[in-house]
Each structure stands twice: as C-alpha cells, then as structure tokens.
Design a protein around this motif. Sequence first.
Motif, PDB file in Angstrom:
ATOM      1  N   LEU A  73     -38.358  12.123  30.837  1.00  0.00           N
ATOM      2  CA  LEU A  73     -38.506  11.191  31.959  1.00  0.00           C
ATOM      3  C   LEU A  73     -38.641   9.745  31.491  1.00  0.00           C
ATOM      4  CD1 LEU A  73     -40.904  13.338  34.161  1.00  0.00           C
ATOM      5  CD2 LEU A  73     -38.496  12.875  34.588  1.00  0.00           C
ATOM      6  N   ASP A  77     -31.577   6.429  28.183  1.00  0.00           N
ATOM      7  CA  ASP A  77     -30.134   6.673  28.254  1.00  0.00           C
ATOM      8  C   ASP A  77     -29.784   7.642  29.372  1.00  0.00           C
ATOM      9  OD1 ASP A  77     -31.355   8.835  27.149  1.00  0.00           O
ATOM     10  OD2 ASP A  77     -29.926   9.121  25.526  1.00  0.00           O
ATOM     11  N   LEU A  78     -30.667   7.723  30.388  1.00  0.00           N
ATOM     12  CA  LEU A  78     -30.428   8.726  31.431  1.00  0.00           C
ATOM     13  C   LEU A  78     -29.237   8.412  32.313  1.00  0.00           C
ATOM     14  CD1 LEU A  78     -34.037   9.689  32.470  1.00  0.00           C
ATOM     15  CD2 LEU A  78     -32.342  11.134  31.390  1.00  0.00           C
ATOM     16  N   SER A  81     -24.710   9.035  31.120  1.00  0.00           N
ATOM     17  CA  SER A  81     -23.841  10.201  31.196  1.00  0.00           C
ATOM     18  C   SER A  81     -24.199  10.968  32.464  1.00  0.00           C
ATOM     19  CB  SER A  81     -24.032  11.079  29.968  1.00  0.00           C
ATOM     20  OG  SER A  81     -23.580  12.379  30.245  1.00  0.00           O
ATOM     21  N   VAL A  83     -24.581  14.326  32.596  1.00  0.00           N
ATOM     22  CA  VAL A  83     -25.225  15.608  32.322  1.00  0.00           C
ATOM     23  C   VAL A  83     -26.707  15.372  32.078  1.00  0.00           C
ATOM     24  CG1 VAL A  83     -25.244  17.643  30.872  1.00  0.00           C
ATOM     25  CG2 VAL A  83     -23.105  16.443  31.292  1.00  0.00           C
ATOM     26  N   GLN A  84     -27.556  15.988  32.891  1.00  0.00           N
ATOM     27  CA  GLN A  84     -28.975  15.733  32.778  1.00  0.00           C
ATOM     28  C   GLN A  84     -29.632  16.724  31.840  1.00  0.00           C
ATOM     29  OE1 GLN A  84     -27.278  16.193  35.513  1.00  0.00           O
ATOM     30  NE2 GLN A  84     -27.774  14.701  37.077  1.00  0.00           N
ATOM     31  N   PRO A  85     -30.456  16.234  30.907  1.00  0.00           N
ATOM     32  CA  PRO A  85     -31.184  17.163  30.044  1.00  0.00           C
ATOM     33  C   PRO A  85     -32.232  17.931  30.851  1.00  0.00           C
ATOM     34  CG  PRO A  85     -31.828  14.899  29.595  1.00  0.00           C
ATOM     35  CD  PRO A  85     -30.729  14.842  30.591  1.00  0.00           C
TER      36      PRO A  85
ATOM     37  N   SER B   2     -25.630  20.799  35.167  1.00  0.00           N
ATOM     38  CA  SER B   2     -25.883  19.502  35.773  1.00  0.00           C
ATOM     39  C   SER B   2     -25.576  19.596  37.254  1.00  0.00           C
ATOM     40  CB  SER B   2     -25.017  18.425  35.132  1.00  0.00           C
ATOM     41  OG  SER B   2     -23.670  18.685  35.424  1.00  0.00           O
ATOM     42  N   PHE B   3     -25.972  18.565  37.954  1.00  0.00           N
ATOM     43  CA  PHE B   3     -25.798  18.575  39.399  1.00  0.00           C
ATOM     44  C   PHE B   3     -24.560  17.764  39.741  1.00  0.00           C
ATOM     45  CE2 PHE B   3     -26.753  17.762  43.800  1.00  0.00           C
ATOM     46  CZ  PHE B   3     -27.323  18.945  44.198  1.00  0.00           C
ATOM     47  N   GLN B   4     -23.461  18.454  39.986  1.00  0.00           N
ATOM     48  CA  GLN B   4     -22.173  17.773  40.059  1.00  0.00           C
ATOM     49  C   GLN B   4     -21.783  17.307  41.459  1.00  0.00           C
ATOM     50  OE1 GLN B   4     -20.893  16.815  37.483  1.00  0.00           O
ATOM     51  NE2 GLN B   4     -21.135  18.256  35.802  1.00  0.00           N
ATOM     52  N   THR B  25     -36.726  22.227  37.286  1.00  0.00           N
ATOM     53  CA  THR B  25     -36.930  20.792  37.067  1.00  0.00           C
ATOM     54  C   THR B  25     -38.129  20.282  37.860  1.00  0.00           C
ATOM     55  OG1 THR B  25     -34.541  20.586  36.752  1.00  0.00           O
ATOM     56  CG2 THR B  25     -35.754  18.547  37.115  1.00  0.00           C
ATOM     57  N   THR B  42     -38.386   6.796  34.943  1.00  0.00           N
ATOM     58  CA  THR B  42     -37.053   7.418  34.915  1.00  0.00           C
ATOM     59  C   THR B  42     -36.014   6.726  35.793  1.00  0.00           C
ATOM     60  OG1 THR B  42     -38.370   9.410  34.779  1.00  0.00           O
ATOM     61  CG2 THR B  42     -35.983   9.693  34.918  1.00  0.00           C
ATOM     62  N   LYS B  46     -33.205   1.864  40.303  1.00  0.00           N
ATOM     63  CA  LYS B  46     -32.410   2.596  41.294  1.00  0.00           C
ATOM     64  C   LYS B  46     -33.038   2.391  42.675  1.00  0.00           C
ATOM     65  CE  LYS B  46     -29.887   4.733  38.165  1.00  0.00           C
ATOM     66  NZ  LYS B  46     -28.449   4.559  38.034  1.00  0.00           N
ATOM     67  N   TYR B 300     -34.031  12.963  40.432  1.00  0.00           N
ATOM     68  CA  TYR B 300     -33.735  12.920  38.997  1.00  0.00           C
ATOM     69  C   TYR B 300     -32.347  13.497  38.717  1.00  0.00           C
ATOM     70  CZ  TYR B 300     -33.666  14.621  34.173  1.00  0.00           C
ATOM     71  OH  TYR B 300     -33.298  14.934  32.894  1.00  0.00           O
ATOM     72  N   LEU B 301     -32.081  14.661  39.294  1.00  0.00           N
ATOM     73  CA  LEU B 301     -30.814  15.333  39.000  1.00  0.00           C
ATOM     74  C   LEU B 301     -29.629  14.573  39.583  1.00  0.00           C
ATOM     75  CD1 LEU B 301     -31.894  19.038  39.531  1.00  0.00           C
ATOM     76  CD2 LEU B 301     -31.419  17.884  37.382  1.00  0.00           C
ATOM     77  N   MET B 302     -29.844  13.878  40.706  1.00  0.00           N
ATOM     78  CA  MET B 302     -28.726  13.167  41.324  1.00  0.00           C
ATOM     79  C   MET B 302     -28.538  11.773  40.742  1.00  0.00           C
ATOM     80  SD  MET B 302     -28.881  14.464  45.254  1.00  0.00           S
ATOM     81  CE  MET B 302     -27.321  13.758  45.746  1.00  0.00           C
ATOM     82  N   MET B 303     -29.541  11.228  40.093  1.00  0.00           N
ATOM     83  CA  MET B 303     -29.403   9.859  39.584  1.00  0.00           C
ATOM     84  C   MET B 303     -29.484   9.765  38.084  1.00  0.00           C
ATOM     85  SD  MET B 303     -30.695   7.127  42.178  1.00  0.00           S
ATOM     86  CE  MET B 303     -32.393   7.373  42.410  1.00  0.00           C
ATOM     87  N   GLY B 304     -30.067  10.777  37.448  1.00  0.00           N
ATOM     88  CA  GLY B 304     -30.217  10.715  36.001  1.00  0.00           C
ATOM     89  C   GLY B 304     -28.878  10.877  35.327  1.00  0.00           C
ATOM     90  N   GLY B 305     -28.935  11.052  34.059  1.00  0.00           N
ATOM     91  CA  GLY B 305     -27.740  11.293  33.274  1.00  0.00           C
ATOM     92  C   GLY B 305     -28.262  11.750  31.951  1.00  0.00           C
ATOM     93  N   GLY B 306     -27.620  11.392  30.875  1.00  0.00           N
ATOM     94  CA  GLY B 306     -28.155  11.760  29.579  1.00  0.00           C
ATOM     95  C   GLY B 306     -27.083  12.380  28.734  1.00  0.00           C
TER      96      GLY B 306
END
Lengths: 182, 313
Positions: A73, A77-78, A81, A83-85, B2-4, B25, B42, B46, B300-306
């Motif tokens: 959290l 670098d979230l 990309s 793809v979420q860790p 991931s949440f596509q 999550t 996080t 946004k 988190y799943l809709m806005m995050g990345g990584g």
Amino acid sequence: MNLPDKAQLMDSEGIRRAITRIAHEIVEKNQGVEDLVLVGIRRRGVPLAQRLREKISDIESLNIPLGSLDITLYRDDLSTSHVQPIIHKTEVPFSIDGKIVVLVDDVLFTGRTVRAALDALMDMGRPQAIQLAVLVDRGHRELPIRADFVGKNVPTAKKEIISVCVHEIDGDDSVSIQKLHL
Amino acid sequence: MSFQRKDLLGLRGMTAQEISYILDTALPMKDVIQRDIKKVPTLRGKTVVCLFYEASTRTRTSFELAGKYMSADTINISTSTSSVVKGESLIDTGKTIDAMGADIIVLRHGASGAPALLGKHVKARIINAGDGFHEHPTQGLLDMLTIRERKGTLEGLTVTILGDILHSRVARSNIWGLTTMGAKVRVCGPATLLPPEIEALGVEAFTSVEEALEGADVVNVLRMQLERQQKGLFPSIREYARLFALNKERLKRCKSDVLVLHPGPMNRGVEIANDVADADFSAIEEQVTNGVAVRMAILYLMMGGGTANGSVH
C-alpha cells in the motif's frame, strides 16, 4: 529473455554464517536487546527475521518481538502498470513507540522497498530508531538509503538478477546471480 | 490476477476467482481501518466522486471514508443540491465530472442500468453503488466477506435471503455472488414480492418463512423498502411483521450456529425483531466495517497498478 549463467553466491551454510554474524552485530551495536524489535519485510524478509530472532535468543537468552510488514500500500509504482500485486497481511502485534526497530529484507537494491517500509512504520508509531539488516546488498541505490547490517555485498550490473531462496518459502537456502545476455 | 474490467457494474458474470481476489484484498484493508493512523498513501493524487441520486448514509460515507483512508480525494455530490435540479441529464453530469479529472465515479441511481449507461460515456471508471432493482455489488461483496470470516468458507452453505426480493438489488447481488461461490441460496417473501422467474437464477423460492429457514447457515434479512411500497403489494406493515419478521422463535429452525445479516438501515420490529438485531449471532456492525474494507479493496484494485511479479527489486 535468456538466462544461461546462474552462479551461486551463497549456500545454506553461508547464509547461516551471515545470519549469525548479523545477529551478533545487532546485539553489539545496540549493547544488548532491550527495546529491540525485528520487523521482516514480506515475503522473504520475514523468515530471515525469524532466523535472526532465534540467533539473538541463543546469544542473549531473550525472545524479542517479531513482526511482518507488507509494503504494497506504500509503493510508489502502483499506477505504472495495470497488474496489481496481491496484498498480504501486516502483522506487527506490538507497539513500536520508543523501540529500536530492525527492518529485515533479503535484497537491498534501489532502496524503494525500504523507503515504503519506513513510511509504513512511521504510520504505526514513533520508534526510537530504525536500523536495516539485509542478506544481500547489490548496489544501484536510487534513494539515500543504506543498510546497517549486510550479509554480503555483491557488485552487480543493473540488469542482472539476484535471487534469494529461503527454505521456509522456496524449499532450500541459496543466493544466486543470473547474468543476462541480451 | 488483476481487475481488468473498466467498470464495476455487478457481480453477475464475475468469476469465483475474481470474487475471492477482492475478498482477500479486503482483509489487509481491515487492518488499516483498525489502527491509530487510518491512512495509507496508496491512492494519493487520485480523485473519487460519489454521485448519489438516492438517499444513502452508509454506502456514501463508506465509499468516502474508503477513499480517504487510502489518501484519494473524495467528493460527494448529492443531486438535490446539484445541477441535476436544473434539469441536467445523467450523461451530461457525468461528462462534467469526467472533464474535471475524476478517476472513479461511484454512482447510485434509481434506474437499473444507469451505471452501465454512464460508463459508456465517460473515461472515469464507474463503480455501481446500487442501481434500481438491478445490483449493489459492493453490498454483495461485504456480505460475502462477513460470511466467509464467520464461517470460514462460502461453499456449501445454505443462505436464506428474507424479505422484499422484488425491489432488492442487494438480493440480486447476493444471489449472483453466493451462487458463483458455491453456496445454496434460498429466497423468501410474500408471493407479491417474489419475482415470478426468480428460480431461473439458481435459487429456491419460498413463501413460508419456516420452510425457508429450515437448516439455514445464514439469514440475510432485507430492509422492507417502505418508500417503494405504494402499490398495495402487501396488506399492512403489521401483517408483514407478523408473518415474515425474523424473530427468535423462527430462528430456532436454522442451524444452531446461524449468522444473521442485515444491509441496513433496519426497520426494527418490521423485518427483524429487536433481540435478533442485537444478538451475538448478528454481524450487522461487522458488515459496516467490512463494507469500508471491501470498498478500499475495490478502489485499490481499480486504480492501483504495479509490477507483474509483485516485487520492487
């Protein structure tokens, strides 16, 4: 990607000796283990922290608190990309106020994981000090961060891959380097 | 994993793997809510806009806090004090919010399908916070999280949804989610409040509470939506309470370790008896906490990345 050359840098004996030495250094630097707590960074910092705790308990006959930290959290670098860790649980079941926290991780590279971990710790309380112990320091820092305790310094090229295996997760103990031929 | 999807419109069509991923999550998010400093960085930078065309306390507050706990900027628009009263259409309002740079629009609307429509016209990702009689996916997810926490699993459980099934988006999201996760779902209510084809969704329908509760692991009591009952679908509130309210006597038919849920707000003494609502086997407050955790997970799943391997090294 072609990864033909995989050279072993440390075997299980080497890791054991490094952990033993770091345990002694932690005790020496802090003149005992009063107010000391260990926090492993998920995933492979956690079993390493566990081993340090056992060694320190052998040396000082005292069990010090052990926690684990998931820094997802706090990553920077979230959004780069899609793809979420997967986030794992952070378990620090004690107060870190006024404590000396020794953060434990497997590899110190850019320093970004440690930066995230420092922020995560600060949100949990106000430690007296935070120290950093890593099994491997491979250089290429992108932030002004250094380790207090290092198992092995490994000069690397930025594109090489260092992989640390611990038997708790991977079945065996080893540190190896893979050279990339592009 | 991931949440596509661009938008979260409902639990219909979502796979068991996706649902488990969201629920997994949500667990670490619960730790964030329970600590002293309830903020992680996080979603810094946004923007989440909650656009609510219907009254709401818990869902709107829950989304707003979920965003704030993750450092997103959250804005609430309640339509009674917005340009909607000047006659602006949903799509125009959405485009305006889009143009201001919102990353996510959380929409509640009285018309089924409104979030899907808006999603086609804006760049921001849409989260459905309840649309008409269609779906309320985050409620379905938080109900499943609460059940999973108390029972350890969802698979093989018998869940009875009791009340006004006809008007309930909560019932539909529960049905889609729970059947996907392998639970057996029963629905029960007055015949006038049971949609005629409801069994086509893979559930068993009952008009007798006693039969519907027999051996149930979980009872999800729906709110009697008094604002939607103008057509004389049942004779009176008192009669409904007499025939369908969940009370201690009726609960004896369920398994001894039954879990009672209610999405709130409760009409005490109508669909649920006071002593049932406040009992240990009710998880109604836990549902509220889990609601914030589930919404944090969704944001988190809709806005995050990584990175794909989850490592910064």
